[in-house]
Scaffold this motif. Structure first.
Motif, mmCIF file in Angstrom:
data_model
loop_
_atom_site.group_PDB
_atom_site.id
_atom_site.type_symbol
_atom_site.label_atom_id
_atom_site.label_comp_id
_atom_site.label_asym_id
_atom_site.label_seq_id
_atom_site.Cartn_x
_atom_site.Cartn_y
_atom_site.Cartn_z
ATOM 1 N N THR A 322 0.833 -1.202 0.000
ATOM 2 C CA THR A 322 0.000 0.000 0.000
ATOM 3 C C THR A 322 0.870 1.255 0.000
ATOM 4 N N LYS A 323 1.900 1.265 0.814
ATOM 5 C CA LYS A 323 2.800 2.419 0.853
ATOM 6 C C LYS A 323 3.444 2.652 -0.513
ATOM 7 N N GLY A 327 2.606 5.915 -2.710
ATOM 8 C CA GLY A 327 3.765 6.752 -2.964
ATOM 9 C C GLY A 327 3.960 7.004 -4.446
ATOM 10 N N GLU A 403 11.045 -1.585 4.582
ATOM 11 C CA GLU A 403 10.487 -0.259 4.341
ATOM 12 C C GLU A 403 11.540 0.650 3.713
ATOM 13 N N ASP A 407 11.300 3.118 0.422
ATOM 14 C CA ASP A 407 11.675 4.535 0.439
ATOM 15 C C ASP A 407 12.696 4.835 -0.651
#
Length: 429
Positions: A322-323, A327, A403, A407
């Motif tokens: 989802t991130k 993003g 994570e 990023d």
């Protein structure tokens, strides 16, 4: 109780997670094409080659062990799929398993019989069934709705008839991540007496499978998508196992049960690796079983821990996916594909970029130690339906992804969109 996943404990089990490119750890976002493997799988394969390498039925220690190795691998496959050990077999790939099955099942088909495939499937679950046209079978194709990026169920029902003999449907799309409710497709197929084949190659990497719950006649998946070696695992209901005339060497020792899948001498070293891959997933489940007691109620032994392991993997991957999607959607010039947020999907994220080719984007990411894919990934009909002749860029998660990987990926893609890599010639070494 809040779920907490120890990704570092997972990464410690994968030697590939120690690799770097120019001092940067590799971000393995190429999982939809095949995962990395843990030490336990490597040890199982190399241990076999050193200590147990032989053909079966020799009157010596290694020769006498081969039958047990095969049964152990089939039991592991049964625990992974939720079925009986006599309902599973292995071969070199899921595509090969489907072609073998097509050759077997064609003996029961006649001119005018109908076969249904879908636009969301990988060629593995399309082309073997299209090959039945040579026997006079009529091939029908279920539409992929380009707006929802889900299969058109009404179109499917309209194409079913009393002439339908086989339905091949995808559980999770390797091209766009869509998860299909295969149970309702199977139920409709069985109403007209059709045989069902589910492609679970992409689905199996992310969620637990229960072949009895969906009631499919056949299901294929591939252990190299879930931490094992390059092999294909196939489930076939026992009633069909007993009724079909298999294509094999015709020897008495492979004339009954799951051993009929033998197209030749099995890859015993890979069978050991497949068993170890299931054991790895079960070890994850043992660690996190307290979070999934309700979902695993009534299950026993390794099956219970396999289900818990896959649920733990999904619980970790889903928010990261989802991130990544959200993003990407915030970056101007990035076009994200797949079902709408909130619809069933895997943590596989696909996109294109305005003004930049998919190949260029993938090469830039690769040069920055971010593994990804570009193209159609043999989801040819999917890309045609979506009007994407050059395919997409594909990123996918596995339980060793972090994570920080997300990023760094988002930052690099944002830099591409901003023009920072214009004129850049990626070098991958």
């Amino acid at each position: 109780m809040a779920f907490k996943f120890d990704v570092e404990a997972i990464r410690e089990q994968f030697p590939a997670c120690d690799l770097q490119i120019n001092g940067t750890p590799i971000a393995y976002l190429d999982g939809p094409g095949g995962t990395q493997v843990p030490y336990s799988v490597l040890d199982a394969i190399t241990g076999y080659m050193i200590y147990d390498n032989a053909n079966e039925d020799g009157n010596f220690r290694a020769g006498l062990k081969q039958g047990d190795i095969e049964i152990a691998a089939r039991q592991a496959g049964a625990d992974f799929l939720g079925c009986d050990v006599e309902e599973v077999g292995y071969n070199c790939s899921s595509t090969q398993n489907n072609y073998n099955l097509a050759a077997i099942i064609s003996k029961n088909f006649k001119e005018g019989d109908e076969v249904i495939v879908t636009q969301i499937d990988h060629q593995c679950n399309i082309q073997p069934w299209r090959s039945l046209a040579r026997y006079g079978c009529v091939i029908k194709e279920v539409r992929l709705d380009p707006e929802t990026q889900q299969l058109d169920f009404e179109d499917y029902k309209a194409k079913l008839s009393d002439k339908t003999k086989l339905v091949a449907v995808n559980w999770a799309a390797n091209g766009i991540g869509t998860i299909t409710d295969v149970k309702k497709f199977i139920d409709e197929a069985h109403k007209v007496g059709a045989f069902t084949v589910v492609d679970a190659v992409h689905y199996a990497a992310h969620l637990p499978i229960d072949v009895k719950a969906i009631d499919t006649d056949c299901l294929v998946c591939s252990p190299y998508k879930w931490f094992g070696p390059h092999m294909g695992l196939i489930y076939l209901k026992k009633e069909h196992m007993d009724a079909f005339e298999f294509n094999n060497a015709g020897a008495p020792d492979i004339a009954e049960g799951a051993r009929q899948f033998h197209m030749g001498t099995p890859q015993y070293e890979h069978l050991r690796g497949c068993e170890a891959a299931v054991d790895f997933i079960a070890s994850v489940g043992e660690k996190y079983i307290e979070y999934f007691e309700e979902e695993t109620k009534g299950l026993e032994g390794r099956r219970k821990y396999v289900v818990a392991g896959m649920l733990a993997i999904d619980a970790y991957e889903e928010p990261l996916g989802t991130k990544l999607r959200l993003g990407l959607r915030r970056i101007e010039g990035v076009n994200v594909y797949g079902p709408a947020e909130g619809q069933p999907r895997t943590p596989t994220v696909v996109f294109t970029m305005d003004n930049y080719s998919n190949e260029f984007v993938a090469k830039v990411l690769g040069s920055k130690a971010i593994n990804c894919w570009n193209g159609d990934f043999y989801a040819i009909e999917t890309m045609k339906a979506l009007g994407l002749p050059d395919g997409v860029v594909r990123l996918g998660l596995a339980p060793y992804c972090t994570e920080g990987d997300i990023d760094r990926t988002l930052s690099t893609i944002a830099s591409i969109a901003a023009g920072d890599y214009d004129g850049y010639e990626p070098v991958i070494d």
